[in-house]
Design a protein around this motif. Structure first.
Motif, PDB file in Angstrom:
ATOM      1  N   VAL A  87       0.849  -1.185   0.000  1.00 42.99           N
ATOM      2  CA  VAL A  87       0.000   0.000   0.000  1.00 42.99           C
ATOM      3  C   VAL A  87       0.886   1.238   0.000  1.00 42.99           C
ATOM      4  O   VAL A  87       0.614   2.227  -0.675  1.00 42.99           O
ATOM      5  N   PHE A  88       1.984   1.179   0.765  1.00 48.20           N
ATOM      6  CA  PHE A  88       2.960   2.259   0.820  1.00 48.20           C
ATOM      7  C   PHE A  88       4.322   1.651   1.121  1.00 48.20           C
ATOM      8  O   PHE A  88       4.417   0.811   2.010  1.00 48.20           O
ATOM      9  N   PRO A  89       5.381   1.968   0.390  1.00 52.27           N
ATOM     10  CA  PRO A  89       5.439   2.885  -0.743  1.00 52.27           C
ATOM     11  C   PRO A  89       4.830   2.283  -2.003  1.00 52.27           C
ATOM     12  O   PRO A  89       4.564   1.075  -2.054  1.00 52.27           O
ATOM     13  N   GLY A  90       4.657   3.114  -3.007  1.00 50.45           N
ATOM     14  CA  GLY A  90       4.112   2.639  -4.272  1.00 50.45           C
ATOM     15  C   GLY A  90       5.102   1.762  -5.013  1.00 50.45           C
ATOM     16  O   GLY A  90       6.286   1.649  -4.635  1.00 50.45           O
ATOM     17  N   SER A  91       4.663   1.162  -6.091  1.00 50.89           N
ATOM     18  CA  SER A  91       5.524   0.272  -6.876  1.00 50.89           C
ATOM     19  C   SER A  91       6.503   1.033  -7.764  1.00 50.89           C
ATOM     20  O   SER A  91       7.556   0.502  -8.119  1.00 50.89           O
ATOM     21  N   ALA A  92       6.179   2.268  -8.133  1.00 56.51           N
ATOM     22  CA  ALA A  92       7.060   3.042  -9.008  1.00 56.51           C
ATOM     23  C   ALA A  92       8.437   3.274  -8.395  1.00 56.51           C
ATOM     24  O   ALA A  92       9.458   3.053  -9.049  1.00 56.51           O
ATOM     25  N   PRO A  93       8.538   3.727  -7.135  1.00 57.48           N
ATOM     26  CA  PRO A  93       9.864   3.889  -6.555  1.00 57.48           C
ATOM     27  C   PRO A  93      10.600   2.567  -6.370  1.00 57.48           C
ATOM     28  O   PRO A  93      11.838   2.523  -6.454  1.00 57.48           O
ATOM     29  N   LEU A  94       9.869   1.491  -6.140  1.00 57.83           N
ATOM     30  CA  LEU A  94      10.510   0.182  -6.052  1.00 57.83           C
ATOM     31  C   LEU A  94      11.134  -0.191  -7.393  1.00 57.83           C
ATOM     32  O   LEU A  94      12.260  -0.698  -7.465  1.00 57.83           O
ATOM     33  N   LEU A  95      10.404   0.088  -8.473  1.00 57.89           N
ATOM     34  CA  LEU A  95      10.930  -0.174  -9.809  1.00 57.89           C
ATOM     35  C   LEU A  95      12.155   0.694 -10.067  1.00 57.89           C
ATOM     36  O   LEU A  95      13.169   0.217 -10.596  1.00 57.89           O
ATOM     37  N   GLY A  96      12.073   1.978  -9.695  1.00 57.31           N
ATOM     38  CA  GLY A  96      13.206   2.860  -9.893  1.00 57.31           C
ATOM     39  C   GLY A  96      14.451   2.345  -9.199  1.00 57.31           C
ATOM     40  O   GLY A  96      15.551   2.361  -9.763  1.00 57.31           O
ATOM     41  N   ALA A  97      14.283   1.857  -7.976  1.00 58.07           N
ATOM     42  CA  ALA A  97      15.420   1.316  -7.220  1.00 58.07           C
ATOM     43  C   ALA A  97      15.997   0.075  -7.901  1.00 58.07           C
ATOM     44  O   ALA A  97      17.213  -0.102  -7.965  1.00 58.07           O
ATOM     45  N   LYS A  98      15.126  -0.770  -8.428  1.00 59.45           N
ATOM     46  CA  LYS A  98      15.589  -2.000  -9.086  1.00 59.45           C
ATOM     47  C   LYS A  98      16.323  -1.715 -10.384  1.00 59.45           C
ATOM     48  O   LYS A  98      17.133  -2.519 -10.838  1.00 59.45           O
ATOM     49  N   LEU A  99      16.036  -0.557 -10.983  1.00 59.05           N
ATOM     50  CA  LEU A  99      16.723  -0.165 -12.213  1.00 59.05           C
ATOM     51  C   LEU A  99      17.915   0.749 -11.930  1.00 59.05           C
ATOM     52  O   LEU A  99      18.586   1.193 -12.855  1.00 59.05           O
ATOM     53  N   GLY A 100      18.156   1.036 -10.638  1.00 59.49           N
ATOM     54  CA  GLY A 100      19.275   1.887 -10.272  1.00 59.49           C
ATOM     55  C   GLY A 100      19.039   3.355 -10.553  1.00 59.49           C
ATOM     56  O   GLY A 100      19.993   4.108 -10.747  1.00 59.49           O
ATOM     57  N   LEU A 101      17.778   3.779 -10.551  1.00 58.83           N
ATOM     58  CA  LEU A 101      17.442   5.163 -10.903  1.00 58.83           C
ATOM     59  C   LEU A 101      17.136   5.985  -9.654  1.00 58.83           C
ATOM     60  O   LEU A 101      16.016   6.482  -9.464  1.00 58.83           O
ATOM     61  N   GLU A 102      18.105   6.148  -8.817  1.00 58.29           N
ATOM     62  CA  GLU A 102      17.927   6.941  -7.612  1.00 58.29           C
ATOM     63  C   GLU A 102      17.720   8.411  -7.972  1.00 58.29           C
ATOM     64  O   GLU A 102      18.428   8.961  -8.812  1.00 58.29           O
ATOM     65  N   GLY A 103      16.755   9.032  -7.317  1.00 60.21           N
ATOM     66  CA  GLY A 103      16.492  10.444  -7.546  1.00 60.21           C
ATOM     67  C   GLY A 103      15.606  10.753  -8.727  1.00 60.21           C
ATOM     68  O   GLY A 103      15.256  11.919  -8.955  1.00 60.21           O
ATOM     69  N   VAL A 104      15.223   9.729  -9.499  1.00 59.39           N
ATOM     70  CA  VAL A 104      14.332   9.948 -10.645  1.00 59.39           C
ATOM     71  C   VAL A 104      12.882   9.977 -10.147  1.00 59.39           C
ATOM     72  O   VAL A 104      12.458   9.086  -9.414  1.00 59.39           O
ATOM     73  N   PRO A 105      12.096  10.987 -10.511  1.00 62.47           N
ATOM     74  CA  PRO A 105      10.697  11.047 -10.069  1.00 62.47           C
ATOM     75  C   PRO A 105       9.933   9.801 -10.493  1.00 62.47           C
ATOM     76  O   PRO A 105      10.056   9.329 -11.632  1.00 62.47           O
ATOM     77  N   CYS A 106       9.153   9.266  -9.551  1.00 61.02           N
ATOM     78  CA  CYS A 106       8.398   8.030  -9.799  1.00 61.02           C
ATOM     79  C   CYS A 106       6.958   8.239  -9.356  1.00 61.02           C
ATOM     80  O   CYS A 106       6.715   8.718  -8.243  1.00 61.02           O
ATOM     81  N   LEU A 107       6.028   7.867 -10.210  1.00 63.53           N
ATOM     82  CA  LEU A 107       4.617   8.129  -9.934  1.00 63.53           C
ATOM     83  C   LEU A 107       3.773   6.884 -10.183  1.00 63.53           C
ATOM     84  O   LEU A 107       3.844   6.274 -11.248  1.00 63.53           O
ATOM     85  N   ASP A 108       2.989   6.490  -9.190  1.00 67.50           N
ATOM     86  CA  ASP A 108       2.009   5.422  -9.358  1.00 67.50           C
ATOM     87  C   ASP A 108       0.675   6.013  -9.782  1.00 67.50           C
ATOM     88  O   ASP A 108       0.262   7.051  -9.260  1.00 67.50           O
ATOM     89  N   ILE A 109       0.004   5.346 -10.714  1.00 68.58           N
ATOM     90  CA  ILE A 109      -1.393   5.674 -11.001  1.00 68.58           C
ATOM     91  C   ILE A 109      -2.195   4.397 -10.838  1.00 68.58           C
ATOM     92  O   ILE A 109      -1.787   3.331 -11.312  1.00 68.58           O
ATOM     93  N   ARG A 110      -3.301   4.483 -10.129  1.00 72.11           N
ATOM     94  CA  ARG A 110      -4.128   3.306  -9.872  1.00 72.11           C
ATOM     95  C   ARG A 110      -5.121   3.135 -11.016  1.00 72.11           C
ATOM     96  O   ARG A 110      -6.290   3.499 -10.918  1.00 72.11           O
ATOM     97  N   GLN A 111      -4.607   2.629 -12.107  1.00 71.80           N
ATOM     98  CA  GLN A 111      -5.420   2.366 -13.295  1.00 71.80           C
ATOM     99  C   GLN A 111      -5.081   0.989 -13.815  1.00 71.80           C
ATOM    100  O   GLN A 111      -3.961   0.511 -13.660  1.00 71.80           O
TER     101      GLN A 111
END
Length: 206
Positions: A87-111
């Motif tokens: 529920v928190f944190p969203g999946s977008a920052p988890l994906l960013g971390a797995k791709l090594g993209l620290e500091g890149v804005p990450c946004l979840d949309i519930r669609q």
């Protein structure tokens, strides 16, 4: 005026496919019944411990490879899912971390069903305002944990196992949804362009 274009695509599905006939081992259904109503012939399910961001990471890597760009070129992530890892944190920052993209804005949309339309609309806005130039847009779902059956082995005809009468009755109660949903991910790499005619020409969401 800047627009956007798709420069890479990728997808990922986990494990081996589960056919409609496999589902008939745990509920009252058939390939003919499911195909006639949905067009679906098979789906995939993620194993325990695999979440939406794990599926998304594999799809994203394939999309980046197809785009022939490194992950570090991505400056924004949009992640569409109705089955986030937490529920928190969203999946977008988890994906960013797995791709090594620290500091890149990450946004979840519930669609889910309309995710592509909403995601592209948002990406288009980010590009036109100059907020981003290379956007990773991913949709991923991990529905396995919501499936009604408790005996997963019974889905495999090679296991020799069958669902009990009690399990089958529970599965039948959720049949209308259970035949529809599976697990997997798709990814688009979107990039800003000033090429004439590129971008979204029109969209109406209501």
């Amino acid at each position: 005026m800047l627009g956007l274009e798709i420069i890479g695509t990728g997808h990922y599905v986990p494990g081996k496919p589960v056919t409609n006939e496999d589902l008939s081992r745990v509920m009252d259904t058939s390939d003919e019944w499911v195909v006639q109503r949905t067009g679906i012939r098979q789906r995939h399910y993620a194993p325990d411990g695999v979440g939406a961001s794990d599926l998304a990471a594999e799809a994203a890597k394939r999309a980046l490879e197809a785009a022939r760009i490194p992950a570090k070129d991505v400056d924004y992530i949009i992640f569409a899912t109705m089955t986030p890892d937490y529920v928190f944190p969203g999946s977008a920052p988890l994906l960013g971390a797995k791709l090594g993209l620290e500091g890149v804005p990450c946004l979840d949309i519930r669609q889910q069903c309309a995710a592509t339309l909403f995601g592209l609309q948002m990406a288009n806005g980010l590009v036109k305002t100059g907020a981003a130039r290379t956007i990773l847009f991913v949709g991923a779902e991990a529905h396995a944990g919501f499936m009604p059956w408790s005996s997963w082995d019974a889905l495999d005809p090679e296991s020799g196992k069958v669902a009990s009468d009690e399990e089958r009755a529970r599965n039948n109660a959720h049949r209308a949804l259970a035949v529809l949903f599976g697990d997997g991910a798709g990814a688009l790499v979107l990039r800003a362009t000033d090429r004439p005619g590129a971008g979204i020409l029109g969209m109406k969401i209501f």
